[in-house]
Design an enzyme around this catalytic site. Structure first.
Site, PDB file in Angstrom:
ATOM      1  CG  HIS A 160      -1.853  -1.133   1.306  1.00 41.72           C
ATOM      2  ND1 HIS A 160      -2.782  -1.400   0.331  1.00 41.72           N
ATOM      3  CD2 HIS A 160      -2.007  -2.099   2.247  1.00 41.72           C
ATOM      4  CE1 HIS A 160      -3.484  -2.470   0.663  1.00 41.72           C
ATOM      5  NE2 HIS A 160      -3.032  -2.919   1.814  1.00 41.72           N
ATOM      6  CD  GLU A 173      -4.185  -8.910   5.287  1.00 42.36           C
ATOM      7  OE1 GLU A 173      -4.398  -7.693   5.373  1.00 42.36           O
ATOM      8  OE2 GLU A 173      -3.480  -9.436   4.405  1.00 42.36           O
TER       9      GLU A 173
END
Length: 268
Positions: A50, A154
């Site tokens: 990210h 996740e």
């Protein structure tokens, strides 16, 4: 070998101490590691999932972090062993690997992060992590002992498989990505949701059963952290570099505006 940050980090985890870190998304300076060390932090994560950063910054930032006693971890954008090799052989001393849903995926990334005979990481011309006075066989052997591999939990699938993932040789820690997990649960941003705490407790129990550490990132509010720490979370992603800077800037703005407002009220 005990003087290197991988060993220091592992010792903290074995003793149940906190290991505090920050996600480096926008920082480009090699001073990031020493700055975090001065603040009492223990690890930094170079984020290539990210972040607009290019992988070449791993070298300068990671090596400077090692010299400062900070463990430099990298979050790759994928499970590609070529990407993992590029990050680890250019300064990173561990991984926080995203979206590991199965024990098979965990085994593949664990092997990609170590040299033979413990893995299949390609041997470079040199390893600068431990100085320049060691031959490659010695440096690679030290690396295999120092490297830290955390896999990210996740998704619903990862939580369902967390016990099997924890049992994979070469996995050192389980790291919950709170934001992505909540999205997958249909509860975006609900860090106080019982479902998240249940996942945290199950992950911490799986980690403890196999002698791993448990870590987590996501919540900025302090409230949910009390339950997560009680459950056994010890590797804590406090905030990323951008949010830390913004929090500090807002606090300073509020202070000076408050002083002025208070003075105006007294003068009136």
């Amino acid at each position: 070998m005990s003087g290197y940050p991988g060993s220091t980090f592992r010792a903290r985890m074995r003793s149940g101490e906190l290991a505090l870190g920050s996600n480096l998304r926008l920082s480009r300076s090699a001073e990031a590691g020493p700055i975090l060390a001065a603040c009492g932090f223990h690890w930094a994560m170079l984020d290539f999932e990210h972040s607009p950063a290019s992988p070449h910054i791993a070298h300068d930032v990671a090596l400077s972090a090692i010299r400062a006693g900070i463990l430099p971890l990298a979050r790759p954008a994928s499970h590609d062993p070529h990407e993992i090799a590029g990050l680890l052989t250019n300064g990173a001393l561990g991984l926080v690997v995203p979206h590991v849903d199965t024990p098979e995926q965990a085994a593949a990334v664990a092997r990609a992060a170590r040299f033979a005979p413990r893995g299949n990481l390609s041997v470079p011309g040199t390893l600068a992590h431990f100085g320049y006075d060691k031959g490659l066989p010695e440096a690679c052997a030290i690396f295999n002992e120092e490297v830290v591999v955390a896999v990210m939990i996740e998704s619903r699938t990862a939580v369902a498989n967390v016990e099997a993932i924890a049992a994979v040789p070469g996995v050192d820690g389980l790291f919950i990505g709170g934001s992505d997990l909540l999205w997958d649960l249909g509860l975006p941003g609900r860090y106080d949701a019982p479902e998240l705490l249940d996942a945290v407790e199950r992950t911490c129990a799986a980690a403890a059963h196999d002698g791993l550490f448990a870590g987590m990132g996501g919540p900025r509010d302090e409230g949910p952290w009390h339950g997560f720490l009680r459950a056994g979370m010890r590797m804590i992603l406090t905030e990323n570099d951008l949010s830390l800077m913004m929090r500090g800037a807002r606090d300073r703005r509020a202070f000076f505006e408050g002083v002025l407002a208070g003075g105006a009220a007294v003068g009136a």
